[in-house]
Scaffold this active site. Structure first.
Site, PDB file in Angstrom:
ATOM      1  N   GLY A  12       0.845  -1.200   0.000  1.00 24.04           N
ATOM      2  CA  GLY A  12       0.000   0.000   0.000  1.00 24.04           C
ATOM      3  C   GLY A  12       0.879   1.249   0.000  1.00 24.04           C
ATOM      4  O   GLY A  12       1.839   1.325   0.754  1.00 24.04           O
ATOM      5  N   ARG A  26      19.303  10.828  -4.705  1.00 21.17           N
ATOM      6  CA  ARG A  26      20.301  11.909  -4.637  1.00 21.17           C
ATOM      7  C   ARG A  26      21.487  11.515  -3.752  1.00 21.17           C
ATOM      8  O   ARG A  26      22.620  11.886  -4.027  1.00 21.17           O
ATOM      9  CB  ARG A  26      19.633  13.192  -4.131  1.00 21.17           C
ATOM     10  CG  ARG A  26      18.540  13.704  -5.081  1.00 21.17           C
ATOM     11  CD  ARG A  26      18.902  15.041  -5.694  1.00 21.17           C
ATOM     12  NE  ARG A  26      18.041  15.373  -6.805  1.00 21.17           N
ATOM     13  CZ  ARG A  26      17.172  16.390  -6.826  1.00 21.17           C
ATOM     14  NH1 ARG A  26      17.045  17.174  -5.770  1.00 21.17           N
ATOM     15  NH2 ARG A  26      16.449  16.627  -7.904  1.00 21.17           N
ATOM     16  N   SER A 106       6.764  -6.391   2.261  1.00 17.69           N
ATOM     17  CA  SER A 106       7.867  -5.965   1.386  1.00 17.69           C
ATOM     18  C   SER A 106       9.207  -6.298   2.042  1.00 17.69           C
ATOM     19  O   SER A 106      10.182  -6.645   1.368  1.00 17.69           O
ATOM     20  CB  SER A 106       7.797  -4.454   1.143  1.00 17.69           C
ATOM     21  OG  SER A 106       6.478  -4.066   0.850  1.00 17.69           O
ATOM     22  N   ILE A 127       1.117   3.618   6.045  1.00 20.53           N
ATOM     23  CA  ILE A 127       0.381   4.514   6.947  1.00 20.53           C
ATOM     24  C   ILE A 127       0.027   3.823   8.262  1.00 20.53           C
ATOM     25  O   ILE A 127      -0.414   4.465   9.201  1.00 20.53           O
ATOM     26  CB  ILE A 127      -0.922   5.046   6.302  1.00 20.53           C
ATOM     27  CG1 ILE A 127      -1.909   3.902   6.014  1.00 20.53           C
ATOM     28  CG2 ILE A 127      -0.620   5.851   5.056  1.00 20.53           C
ATOM     29  CD1 ILE A 127      -3.333   4.374   5.783  1.00 20.53           C
ATOM     30  N   ASP A 128       0.213   2.504   8.330  1.00 21.41           N
ATOM     31  CA  ASP A 128      -0.320   1.745   9.472  1.00 21.41           C
ATOM     32  C   ASP A 128       0.487   1.893  10.772  1.00 21.41           C
ATOM     33  O   ASP A 128      -0.021   1.580  11.841  1.00 21.41           O
ATOM     34  CB  ASP A 128      -0.395   0.254   9.118  1.00 21.41           C
ATOM     35  CG  ASP A 128      -1.366  -0.023   7.981  1.00 21.41           C
ATOM     36  OD1 ASP A 128      -2.234   0.832   7.721  1.00 21.41           O
ATOM     37  OD2 ASP A 128      -1.252  -1.094   7.354  1.00 21.41           O
ATOM     38  N   ARG A 163     -25.655  13.473  17.431  1.00 20.82           N
ATOM     39  CA  ARG A 163     -25.365  12.193  16.796  1.00 20.82           C
ATOM     40  C   ARG A 163     -24.109  11.545  17.363  1.00 20.82           C
ATOM     41  O   ARG A 163     -23.246  12.223  17.919  1.00 20.82           O
ATOM     42  CB  ARG A 163     -25.156  12.401  15.292  1.00 20.82           C
ATOM     43  CG  ARG A 163     -26.464  12.497  14.574  1.00 20.82           C
ATOM     44  CD  ARG A 163     -26.300  12.648  13.093  1.00 20.82           C
ATOM     45  NE  ARG A 163     -27.623  12.700  12.492  1.00 20.82           N
ATOM     46  CZ  ARG A 163     -27.901  13.259  11.330  1.00 20.82           C
ATOM     47  NH1 ARG A 163     -26.941  13.819  10.625  1.00 20.82           N
ATOM     48  NH2 ARG A 163     -29.129  13.245  10.860  1.00 20.82           N
ATOM     49  N   MET A 170      -8.163   3.130   8.930  1.00 22.13           N
ATOM     50  CA  MET A 170      -7.304   2.020   8.489  1.00 22.13           C
ATOM     51  C   MET A 170      -6.291   1.654   9.580  1.00 22.13           C
ATOM     52  O   MET A 170      -6.303   2.206  10.665  1.00 22.13           O
ATOM     53  CB  MET A 170      -6.586   2.404   7.204  1.00 22.13           C
ATOM     54  CG  MET A 170      -7.433   2.246   5.964  1.00 22.13           C
ATOM     55  SD  MET A 170      -6.435   2.553   4.492  1.00 22.13           S
ATOM     56  CE  MET A 170      -7.555   1.964   3.216  1.00 22.13           C
ATOM     57  N   LYS A 216     -23.161  16.363  23.826  1.00 20.90           N
ATOM     58  CA  LYS A 216     -23.940  16.767  22.647  1.00 20.90           C
ATOM     59  C   LYS A 216     -23.721  15.800  21.480  1.00 20.90           C
ATOM     60  O   LYS A 216     -24.512  15.703  20.560  1.00 20.90           O
ATOM     61  CB  LYS A 216     -23.471  18.146  22.187  1.00 20.90           C
ATOM     62  CG  LYS A 216     -24.000  19.292  22.994  1.00 20.90           C
ATOM     63  CD  LYS A 216     -23.494  20.527  22.301  1.00 20.90           C
ATOM     64  CE  LYS A 216     -24.184  21.775  22.671  1.00 20.90           C
ATOM     65  NZ  LYS A 216     -23.556  22.908  21.981  1.00 20.90           N
TER      66      LYS A 216
HETATM   67  O1  F6P Z   1      -1.273  -1.317   4.627  1.00 17.40           O
HETATM   68  C1  F6P Z   1      -1.870  -0.137   4.248  1.00 17.40           C
HETATM   69  C2  F6P Z   1      -3.354  -0.296   4.104  1.00 17.40           C
HETATM   70  O2  F6P Z   1      -3.890   0.945   3.712  1.00 17.40           O
HETATM   71  C3  F6P Z   1      -4.095  -0.853   5.311  1.00 17.40           C
HETATM   72  O3  F6P Z   1      -4.333   0.122   6.280  1.00 17.40           O
HETATM   73  C4  F6P Z   1      -5.339  -1.397   4.667  1.00 17.40           C
HETATM   74  O4  F6P Z   1      -5.866  -2.451   5.438  1.00 17.40           O
HETATM   75  C5  F6P Z   1      -4.852  -1.898   3.351  1.00 17.40           C
HETATM   76  O5  F6P Z   1      -3.638  -1.219   3.069  1.00 17.40           O
HETATM   77  C6  F6P Z   1      -5.799  -1.669   2.195  1.00 17.40           C
HETATM   78  O6  F6P Z   1      -5.269  -2.280   1.072  1.00 17.40           O
HETATM   79  P1  F6P Z   1      -5.752  -2.019  -0.419  1.00 17.40           P
HETATM   80  O7  F6P Z   1      -5.286  -0.662  -0.839  1.00 17.40           O
HETATM   81  O8  F6P Z   1      -5.094  -3.095  -1.192  1.00 17.40           O
HETATM   82  O9  F6P Z   1      -7.239  -2.077  -0.415  1.00 17.40           O
END
Ligand code: F6P
Length: 320
Positions: A12, A26, A106, A127-128, A163, A170, A216
């Protein structure tokens, strides 16, 4: 002496990958090492999608989200025959070593290639924030800020309508995006794999928040893959005085221009990866630990236990 390295992004994508590609390129060029771009991760490696870069190839990419090299997942890379093809393509292009920017999958590919004679260094691009050998992965901070901006908006409208917003973020199996965003936004509840999930408890807590605290609105931040958030929002509407709404932030979290933090992190890590390869080191991954750039053998990095976030969850609870 090392003459030519490759660089690829895999899994990802994450904001800051481009800054890492730029730093690798570089830094290598400044030491007289040539750089080959490998497109679409290990898939592109197997297909021979490679080209020689120069300094200009990485101009004006620092601020761009995504990855100029493209990314892909290739589960077949586990197969030694597939890796042999990849190595023959690397040899064709004169690539002696590779910087692999991606997540734990990877890293496994990078280790397997190293074991077959091609030194690889892993950089944590995801990003995880689920790579234990670094305090922060490249892209986590940007994604976190994206989540926060969106939750702040949801809070406005949730407040107006009494609400409860259930926001799915993710993180795969790692709860850091949920925890850090929940802390940053003062969310009423944070649910991750570490906290566990008990639907009746969630409903009870929301009733308490309304009855005793006269809230609220309520924001529930929940990691993906825990429950169906739309169903949970419906149950909240039925079992509490809040009207429930669900939002799945999805791939929005993966895009956007990287924050300063991610750009600096990626730049420091990219430069260090080249330093390791020039020294003849492979099978390692780069991390930021206590604000120092360091490296671990990949095998060790992948077996480190995930740190408990108990203290941060406790802090969140105390401040609700
Ligand atoms: O590993 C990064 C990530 O964005 C996870 O947070 C998420 O579960 C997964 O990839 C989503 O994968 P894809 O982009 O293949 O749907």
């Amino acid at each position: 002496m090392l003459k030519r390295i490759g660089v690829l992004t895999s899994g990802g994508d994450s904001p800051g990958m481009n800054a890492a590609i730029r730093a690798v390129t570089r830094s290598a060029l400044s030491q007289g090492v040539e750089v080959v771009a490998i497109e679409d991760g290990f898939k592109g490696m197997v297909e021979g999608k490679m080209y020689l870069m120069n300094s200009k190839s990485v101009s004006d990419i620092m601020f761009r989200g995504g990855t100029i090299l493209g990314s892909a997942r290739l589960p077949e890379f586990k197969d030694i025959e597939v890796r042999k093809i990849a190595i023959s393509k690397l040899e064709e292009f004169g690539v002696e070593a590779v910087v692999v920017i991606g997540g734990d999958g990877s890293y496994r590919g990078a280790l397997a290639l190293t074991e077959m004679g091609i030194n690889c260094i892993g950089l944590p691009g995801t990003i995880d924030n689920d790579i234990v050998s670094t305090d922060y992965t490249i892209g986590f901070d940007t994604a976190l800020n994206t989540v926060i901006q969106n939750i702040d908006k949801l809070r406005d409208t949730s407040s107006s309508h009494h609400r409860c917003s259930v926001v799915e973020v993710m993180g795969n199996k790692c709860g850091d995006l949920a925890l850090f965003s929940g802390l940053s936004c003062g969310a009423e509840m944070i649910i991750t794999a570490e906290t566990g999930y008990d639907e009746q408890e969630v409903l009870k807590r929301l009733r308490e928040l309304d009855e005793t605290r006269r809230k609220k609105h309520a924001i529930v931040v929940i990691s993906e893959k825990i429950t169906d958030v739309e169903m949970l929002a419906n149950k909240i509407s039925k079992a509490t005085s809040f009207s429930g709404r669900s939002t799945v932030l999805g791939h929005i979290q993966r895009g956007g221009s990287p924050t300063a933090f991610d750009r600096v992190l990626a730049t420091r890590m990219g430069d260090y990866a080249v330093e390791l390869l020039v020294k003849g080191i492979g099978g390692h991954c780069v991390g930021l630990v206590d604000n120092k750039i360091t490296s671990y053998p990949i095998e060790e990095a992948l077996s480190l236990p995930r740190p408990s976030r108990k203290q941060l969850f406790g802090l969140h609870q105390r401040l609700i």
